[in-house]
Design a protein around this motif. Structure first.
Motif, PDB file in Angstrom:
ATOM      1  N   PRO A 147       0.783  -1.137   0.134  1.00  0.00           N
ATOM      2  CA  PRO A 147       0.049  -0.145   0.144  1.00  0.00           C
ATOM      3  C   PRO A 147       0.972   1.510   0.050  1.00  0.00           C
ATOM      4  N   LEU A 148       2.267   1.210  -0.111  1.00  0.00           N
ATOM      5  CA  LEU A 148       2.965   2.259  -0.297  1.00  0.00           C
ATOM      6  C   LEU A 148       2.398   3.674  -1.177  1.00  0.00           C
ATOM      7  N   PRO A 149       1.948   3.488  -2.355  1.00  0.00           N
ATOM      8  CA  PRO A 149       1.608   4.584  -3.259  1.00  0.00           C
ATOM      9  C   PRO A 149       0.638   5.478  -2.504  1.00  0.00           C
ATOM     10  N   THR A 150      -0.279   4.752  -1.531  1.00  0.00           N
ATOM     11  CA  THR A 150      -1.383   5.242  -1.020  1.00  0.00           C
ATOM     12  C   THR A 150      -0.936   6.114   0.453  1.00  0.00           C
ATOM     13  N   LEU A 151      -0.061   5.150   0.845  1.00  0.00           N
ATOM     14  CA  LEU A 151       0.362   5.430   2.194  1.00  0.00           C
ATOM     15  C   LEU A 151       1.360   6.468   2.431  1.00  0.00           C
ATOM     16  N   MET A 152       2.217   6.663   1.176  1.00  0.00           N
ATOM     17  CA  MET A 152       3.222   7.626   1.144  1.00  0.00           C
ATOM     18  C   MET A 152       2.666   8.963   0.491  1.00  0.00           C
ATOM     19  N   ARG A 153       1.689   9.038   0.618  1.00  0.00           N
ATOM     20  CA  ARG A 153       0.985  10.348  -0.266  1.00  0.00           C
ATOM     21  C   ARG A 153       1.468  11.702   0.400  1.00  0.00           C
ATOM     22  N   TYR A 154       1.235  11.681   1.709  1.00  0.00           N
ATOM     23  CA  TYR A 154       1.585  12.912   2.339  1.00  0.00           C
ATOM     24  C   TYR A 154       3.129  13.108   2.353  1.00  0.00           C
ATOM     25  N   SER A 155       4.019  12.215   2.557  1.00  0.00           N
ATOM     26  CA  SER A 155       5.293  12.230   2.446  1.00  0.00           C
ATOM     27  C   SER A 155       5.697  12.906   1.089  1.00  0.00           C
ATOM     28  N   LEU A 156       4.968  12.458  -0.014  1.00  0.00           N
ATOM     29  CA  LEU A 156       5.397  12.779  -1.258  1.00  0.00           C
ATOM     30  C   LEU A 156       4.987  14.311  -1.479  1.00  0.00           C
ATOM     31  N   PHE A 157       3.735  14.718  -1.024  1.00  0.00           N
ATOM     32  CA  PHE A 157       3.331  16.056  -1.075  1.00  0.00           C
ATOM     33  C   PHE A 157       3.899  17.057  -0.440  1.00  0.00           C
ATOM     34  N   LEU A 158       4.440  16.573   0.845  1.00  0.00           N
ATOM     35  CA  LEU A 158       5.230  17.637   1.716  1.00  0.00           C
ATOM     36  C   LEU A 158       6.434  17.734   1.032  1.00  0.00           C
ATOM     37  N   GLN A 159       7.327  17.112   0.193  1.00  0.00           N
ATOM     38  CA  GLN A 159       8.195  17.418  -0.492  1.00  0.00           C
ATOM     39  C   GLN A 159       8.008  18.612  -1.502  1.00  0.00           C
ATOM     40  N   GLN A 160       6.982  18.858  -1.719  1.00  0.00           N
ATOM     41  CA  GLN A 160       6.569  20.192  -2.516  1.00  0.00           C
ATOM     42  C   GLN A 160       5.918  21.347  -1.562  1.00  0.00           C
ATOM     43  N   ASN A 193      -4.510   2.176   5.922  1.00  0.00           N
ATOM     44  CA  ASN A 193      -3.562   2.848   5.540  1.00  0.00           C
ATOM     45  C   ASN A 193      -3.722   4.222   5.810  1.00  0.00           C
ATOM     46  N   ASP A 194      -3.696   4.877   4.818  1.00  0.00           N
ATOM     47  CA  ASP A 194      -3.575   6.636   4.803  1.00  0.00           C
ATOM     48  C   ASP A 194      -5.090   7.081   5.485  1.00  0.00           C
ATOM     49  N   GLU A 195      -6.020   6.034   5.142  1.00  0.00           N
ATOM     50  CA  GLU A 195      -7.587   6.623   5.499  1.00  0.00           C
ATOM     51  C   GLU A 195      -7.710   6.392   6.812  1.00  0.00           C
ATOM     52  N   ASP A 247       5.032   7.502  10.272  1.00  0.00           N
ATOM     53  CA  ASP A 247       6.527   7.143  10.411  1.00  0.00           C
ATOM     54  C   ASP A 247       6.720   6.475  11.526  1.00  0.00           C
ATOM     55  N   VAL A 248       5.882   6.799  12.523  1.00  0.00           N
ATOM     56  CA  VAL A 248       6.013   6.358  13.941  1.00  0.00           C
ATOM     57  C   VAL A 248       5.423   4.799  13.861  1.00  0.00           C
ATOM     58  N   ASP A 249       4.517   4.598  12.946  1.00  0.00           N
ATOM     59  CA  ASP A 249       3.925   3.301  12.866  1.00  0.00           C
ATOM     60  C   ASP A 249       5.068   2.359  12.266  1.00  0.00           C
ATOM     61  N   PHE A 250       5.699   3.008  11.188  1.00  0.00           N
ATOM     62  CA  PHE A 250       6.412   2.410  10.560  1.00  0.00           C
ATOM     63  C   PHE A 250       7.838   1.815  11.522  1.00  0.00           C
ATOM     64  N   THR A 251       8.192   2.784  12.549  1.00  0.00           N
ATOM     65  CA  THR A 251       9.229   2.282  13.204  1.00  0.00           C
ATOM     66  C   THR A 251       8.880   1.236  14.195  1.00  0.00           C
ATOM     67  N   LYS A 252       7.405   1.179  14.306  1.00  0.00           N
ATOM     68  CA  LYS A 252       7.035  -0.271  15.093  1.00  0.00           C
ATOM     69  C   LYS A 252       6.679  -1.387  13.895  1.00  0.00           C
ATOM     70  N   ASN A 253       7.002  -1.087  12.731  1.00  0.00           N
ATOM     71  CA  ASN A 253       6.705  -2.166  11.734  1.00  0.00           C
ATOM     72  C   ASN A 253       5.251  -2.322  11.511  1.00  0.00           C
ATOM     73  N   TYR A 254       4.549  -1.428  11.780  1.00  0.00           N
ATOM     74  CA  TYR A 254       3.161  -1.514  11.802  1.00  0.00           C
ATOM     75  C   TYR A 254       2.531  -0.543  10.561  1.00  0.00           C
ATOM     76  N   MET A 255       1.457  -1.029   9.906  1.00  0.00           N
ATOM     77  CA  MET A 255       0.621  -0.165   9.243  1.00  0.00           C
ATOM     78  C   MET A 255      -0.809  -0.268   9.316  1.00  0.00           C
TER      79      MET A 255
END
Ligand code: UDP
Length: 297
Positions: A112-125, A228-230, A216-224
């Motif tokens: 699910p990374l394309p949807t879960l990473m959306r905020y990270s991608l947008f914030l790059q801009q 996902n983003d919803e 990102d905090v969830d990722f550090t616990k290896n959790y999604m």
């Protein structure tokens, strides 16, 4: 042009002339309604403010590319007509398929990374996005079928009710159940869909920063989180209620069985933005489950 409102009689005369000259039915009730509309337009036009809006979307992996063309065509026609909208796309599509959007080339990643990473991608801009009055994100596998207009512009965030959970209290919203996740929450008043979201730029950027951090905090616990983003969007809105709550018209499933939903909703929603069934995510089991659910009602 004389912008003074016309009288009803004057309008009826002109409208009748117009419809007759165009070989169309000169319907009295339509003309009365038109006469109210023209006066409304003449008095409201000068008050309209044109906003700068950024429309954000992601299209990664070839099986999603086929949705891009219709999404862009629909958005150009139906999304916030009369405003200045720029389209920003994060994609791995060949450049000739960008349909006039500004593209940020993005490496494909697996679901699910394309949807879960959306905020990270947008914030790059972020700096670019700050030039806009409003930001809206839309899933690529959706289709605009009606005008999505000024009703989505408020003084904060705009969120759309998920059609599955806008019906009955017994249909329990699928919020994140695991306390180890930052998206964990109580049952909400509304459950929102992740497919269409946005709002005033400052509010949406603030929300994206919190959601990115939580993901990102969830990722550090290896959790999604469960959805996902919803799940993170719902958690954020639980703590920071949206200014505008949109009806399921904005997340209207193409697979919707009217006889089933309208009975439960107690009303019909006019579709404006439709979620499309994806060939690669439907299954015989899914279809059988829906049939069973309907038959047990
Ligand atoms: N997406 C993408 N490539 C993928 C998966 C998802 O570009 O491989 C993007 C796309 O914009 C899609 C959105 O993420 O509309 C949400 O994913 P999807 O629609 O598959 O999730 P669903 O709404 O079905 O849960």
């Amino acid at each position: 042009m004389d912008n003074k409102p016309t009288t009803a009689e004057e309008f009826a005369r002109l409208a009748n002339n117009f419809y007759m000259a165009n070989g169309q039915a000169s319907d009295y009730n339509r003309i009365i309604s038109d006469s109210h509309l023209i006066n409304y337009i003449l008095t409201e036009k000068s008050k309209l403010k044109k906003y700068k809006v950024a429309f954000l979307w992601i299209c990664l992996n070839p099986q999603y590319w086929e949705y891009a063309k219709d999404m862009m065509e629909g958005a150009r026609k139906f999304f916030l007509p009369g405003h200045q909208t720029d389209f920003f796309l994060w994609s791995d599509m060949p450049p000739e398929n960008n349909y006039g959007a500004t593209v940020f080339p993005t490496e494909p990643v697996e679901w699910p990374l394309p949807t879960l990473m959306r905020y990270s991608l947008f914030l790059q801009q972020e700096e670019k996005l700050k030039e806009y009055d409003y930001l809206f994100y839309c899933d690529v596998d959706m289709k605009f079928v009606g005008i999505v207009g000024d009703e989505i512009l408020g003084e904060g965030l705009t969120a759309a009710q998920h059609p599955m959970y806008a019906i009955r209290k017994e249909f329990i919203a699928p919020t994140e159940p695991n306390p180890k996740s930052t998206a964990y929450m109580d049952l909400p008043k509304y459950y929102f869909a992740g497919g269409f979201q946005g709002g005033k730029t400052a509010d949406f950027i603030k929300a994206m920063k919190v959601m990115k951090k939580n993901i990102d905090v969830d990722f550090t616990k290896n959790y999604m989180a469960r959805w996902n983003d919803e799940s993170h969007w719902n958690k954020y809105l639980h703590d920071n209620p949206p200014y505008i709550v949109l009806s399921p018209s904005y997340i209207y499933p193409d697979s919707l069985i009217k006889e089933y939903y309208e009975k439960l909703w107690g009303c019909s929603y006019v579709p404006k933005l439709v979620t499309l069934t994806k060939k690669f995510s439907t299954s015989a089991e899914g279809g059988a489950a829906v049939t069973k659910m309907i038959n047990t009602l």
